[in-house]
Design a protein around this motif. Sequence first.
Motif, PDB file in Angstrom:
ATOM      1  N   VAL A  32      27.070 -11.659  15.703  1.00 12.34           N
ATOM      2  CA  VAL A  32      25.742 -12.210  15.406  1.00 12.34           C
ATOM      3  C   VAL A  32      24.649 -11.208  15.777  1.00 12.34           C
ATOM      4  N   HIS A  33      24.769 -10.612  16.947  1.00  9.34           N
ATOM      5  CA  HIS A  33      23.767  -9.630  17.390  1.00  9.34           C
ATOM      6  C   HIS A  33      23.827  -8.362  16.544  1.00  9.34           C
ATOM      7  N   ALA A  34      25.028  -7.954  16.137  1.00  9.21           N
ATOM      8  CA  ALA A  34      25.177  -6.756  15.309  1.00  9.21           C
ATOM      9  C   ALA A  34      24.503  -6.957  13.953  1.00  9.21           C
ATOM     10  N   LEU A  35      24.699  -8.124  13.346  1.00  3.06           N
ATOM     11  CA  LEU A  35      24.078  -8.406  12.054  1.00  3.06           C
ATOM     12  C   LEU A  35      22.557  -8.470  12.176  1.00  3.06           C
ATOM     13  N   GLU A  36      22.085  -9.005  13.280  1.00  2.00           N
ATOM     14  CA  GLU A  36      20.633  -9.048  13.525  1.00  2.00           C
ATOM     15  C   GLU A  36      20.060  -7.639  13.574  1.00  2.00           C
ATOM     16  N   ASP A  37      20.740  -6.741  14.275  1.00  2.00           N
ATOM     17  CA  ASP A  37      20.262  -5.363  14.377  1.00  2.00           C
ATOM     18  C   ASP A  37      20.411  -4.611  13.055  1.00  2.00           C
ATOM     19  N   LEU A  38      21.472  -4.899  12.316  1.00  3.36           N
ATOM     20  CA  LEU A  38      21.630  -4.279  10.998  1.00  3.36           C
ATOM     21  C   LEU A  38      20.469  -4.651  10.082  1.00  3.36           C
ATOM     22  N   GLN A  39      20.077  -5.927  10.103  1.00  4.16           N
ATOM     23  CA  GLN A  39      18.965  -6.368   9.265  1.00  4.16           C
ATOM     24  C   GLN A  39      17.650  -5.759   9.736  1.00  4.16           C
ATOM     25  N   SER A  40      17.478  -5.674  11.045  1.00  5.36           N
ATOM     26  CA  SER A  40      16.251  -5.114  11.607  1.00  5.36           C
ATOM     27  C   SER A  40      16.080  -3.645  11.240  1.00  5.36           C
ATOM     28  N   VAL A  41      17.182  -2.890  11.269  1.00  5.51           N
ATOM     29  CA  VAL A  41      17.102  -1.439  11.036  1.00  5.51           C
ATOM     30  C   VAL A  41      17.176  -1.096   9.560  1.00  5.51           C
ATOM     31  N   PHE A  42      18.154  -1.648   8.834  1.00  2.00           N
ATOM     32  CA  PHE A  42      18.376  -1.282   7.438  1.00  2.00           C
ATOM     33  C   PHE A  42      17.569  -2.126   6.453  1.00  2.00           C
ATOM     34  N   GLY A  43      17.031  -3.248   6.930  1.00  2.00           N
ATOM     35  CA  GLY A  43      16.279  -4.128   6.055  1.00  2.00           C
ATOM     36  C   GLY A  43      17.141  -5.250   5.509  1.00  2.00           C
ATOM     37  N   ALA A  44      16.499  -6.342   5.155  1.00  2.00           N
ATOM     38  CA  ALA A  44      17.218  -7.543   4.734  1.00  2.00           C
ATOM     39  C   ALA A  44      17.962  -7.360   3.428  1.00  2.00           C
ATOM     40  N   GLU A  45      17.503  -6.450   2.560  1.00  2.00           N
ATOM     41  CA  GLU A  45      18.040  -6.344   1.202  1.00  2.00           C
ATOM     42  C   GLU A  45      19.161  -5.325   1.047  1.00  2.00           C
ATOM     43  N   ARG A  46      19.460  -4.550   2.091  1.00  2.00           N
ATOM     44  CA  ARG A  46      20.535  -3.551   1.967  1.00  2.00           C
ATOM     45  C   ARG A  46      21.859  -4.268   1.687  1.00  2.00           C
ATOM     46  N   GLU A  47      22.623  -3.770   0.731  1.00  2.00           N
ATOM     47  CA  GLU A  47      23.884  -4.402   0.343  1.00  2.00           C
ATOM     48  C   GLU A  47      24.950  -4.177   1.402  1.00  2.00           C
ATOM     49  N   PHE A 104      36.028 -12.159   2.471  1.00  2.00           N
ATOM     50  CA  PHE A 104      35.086 -11.085   2.174  1.00  2.00           C
ATOM     51  C   PHE A 104      33.742 -11.744   1.881  1.00  2.00           C
ATOM     52  N   LEU A 105      32.753 -11.492   2.716  1.00  2.00           N
ATOM     53  CA  LEU A 105      31.394 -11.981   2.465  1.00  2.00           C
ATOM     54  C   LEU A 105      30.589 -10.830   1.879  1.00  2.00           C
ATOM     55  N   HIS A 106      30.035 -11.032   0.678  1.00  2.00           N
ATOM     56  CA  HIS A 106      29.327  -9.962  -0.017  1.00  2.00           C
ATOM     57  C   HIS A 106      27.913 -10.406  -0.362  1.00  2.00           C
ATOM     58  N   GLY A 107      26.963  -9.499  -0.204  1.00  2.00           N
ATOM     59  CA  GLY A 107      25.578  -9.781  -0.556  1.00  2.00           C
ATOM     60  C   GLY A 107      24.653  -8.846   0.190  1.00  2.00           C
ATOM     61  N   SER A 108      23.403  -9.218   0.301  1.00  3.98           N
ATOM     62  CA  SER A 108      22.475  -8.456   1.138  1.00  3.98           C
ATOM     63  C   SER A 108      22.809  -8.727   2.599  1.00  3.98           C
ATOM     64  N   ILE A 109      22.287  -7.884   3.487  1.00  2.00           N
ATOM     65  CA  ILE A 109      22.527  -8.107   4.915  1.00  2.00           C
ATOM     66  C   ILE A 109      22.014  -9.485   5.316  1.00  2.00           C
ATOM     67  N   ALA A 110      20.855  -9.872   4.799  1.00  2.00           N
ATOM     68  CA  ALA A 110      20.285 -11.180   5.134  1.00  2.00           C
ATOM     69  C   ALA A 110      21.193 -12.311   4.659  1.00  2.00           C
ATOM     70  N   GLU A 111      21.770 -12.166   3.463  1.00  2.00           N
ATOM     71  CA  GLU A 111      22.642 -13.212   2.922  1.00  2.00           C
ATOM     72  C   GLU A 111      23.935 -13.335   3.721  1.00  2.00           C
ATOM     73  N   VAL A 112      24.527 -12.202   4.065  1.00  2.00           N
ATOM     74  CA  VAL A 112      25.769 -12.238   4.862  1.00  2.00           C
ATOM     75  C   VAL A 112      25.482 -12.808   6.242  1.00  2.00           C
ATOM     76  N   ARG A 113      24.382 -12.399   6.825  1.00  2.00           N
ATOM     77  CA  ARG A 113      24.017 -12.909   8.158  1.00  2.00           C
ATOM     78  C   ARG A 113      23.825 -14.420   8.115  1.00  2.00           C
ATOM     79  N   ALA A 114      23.178 -14.923   7.067  1.00  2.00           N
ATOM     80  CA  ALA A 114      22.951 -16.367   6.942  1.00  2.00           C
ATOM     81  C   ALA A 114      24.279 -17.119   6.840  1.00  2.00           C
ATOM     82  N   GLN A 115      25.234 -16.562   6.109  1.00  2.00           N
ATOM     83  CA  GLN A 115      26.542 -17.211   5.982  1.00  2.00           C
ATOM     84  C   GLN A 115      27.278 -17.246   7.316  1.00  2.00           C
ATOM     85  N   VAL A 116      27.171 -16.176   8.075  1.00  2.00           N
ATOM     86  CA  VAL A 116      27.839 -16.112   9.381  1.00  2.00           C
ATOM     87  C   VAL A 116      27.198 -17.099  10.357  1.00  2.00           C
TER      88      VAL A 116
END
Length: 284
Positions: free
Chosen positions: A171-186, A200-212
């Motif tokens: 959860v914390h890793a995905l939060e930092d990924l979104q913060s650094v790379f942006g919500a839309e990075r695939e 396999f969860l596929h989408g933007s970082i924000a979409e994958v984070r929301a699913q998790v």
Amino acid sequence: MTQPQPGILYIVPTPIGNLGDLSPRAQQVLQQVAAIAAEDTRHSRQLLQQFAIDNEVFALHEHNERERAARVIERLQRGEDLALISDAGTPLISDPGYVLVQQARQAGIKVVALPGPCAITTALSGAGLATDRFTFEGFLPAKPQQRRKTLEALLTEPRTMVFYESPHRIVHALEDLQSVFGAEREMVMARELSKQFETFLHGSIAEVRAQVLADSNQQRGEMVLIIGGAAVQQDTDEVNAQALRTVQLLRQHLPLKKAAACAAEIHGVRKNQLYQLALDADNT
């Protein structure tokens, strides 16, 4: 007295989940070697028992590898064939074994690496992101500040990036990924590969984070995170040169101003700037 022929050090991948992935060749090697170096002897003995392999098993892990490697080399030099396995997957890939293999090579010991299960290649081949060039970054740092610093250093990396991550940090890793790379990075999150609940969860970082965040089951098991590389920005001079070439081709059929406008739209540059560049080129 003649020296015995040195033995062979076999690097043997083991299943990352599905026992059916232990190849017949791997089974044969593990049955024939004099002993097996394992990251966790208790875990490995359970695996070996499934295949009726009862060879000697001894521990070789990150905390004792440097001290134990010399003794393993001695055994190999006496003519014993030995195998190295990790808890799961291919040894040396985010697992112990580098020191041993390095010293074996330096001592002239033959090292034979068997192909087999590896979470990196399994995740990449099923992810649907670019695989022609990628970089494996291992596990992200556990501490938030170091993790963000690591990610920031990779912000402009154009290759697909692959990370391992543990369930208690996902959860914390995905939060930092979104913060650094942006919500839309695939990205893709591959979880429990080759096991019953593989996902396999596929989408933007924000979409994958929301699913998790919405499904606690997605916060369990072994995970591989695959992040799309940064878009490569073309050099301005290169873009301008290409645009000018397009202008010259279009001028065979169109007035300069119209040709510059069309070329600017094609190449994504400002039409007034391109028009001026074309005029300057005419005057040189």
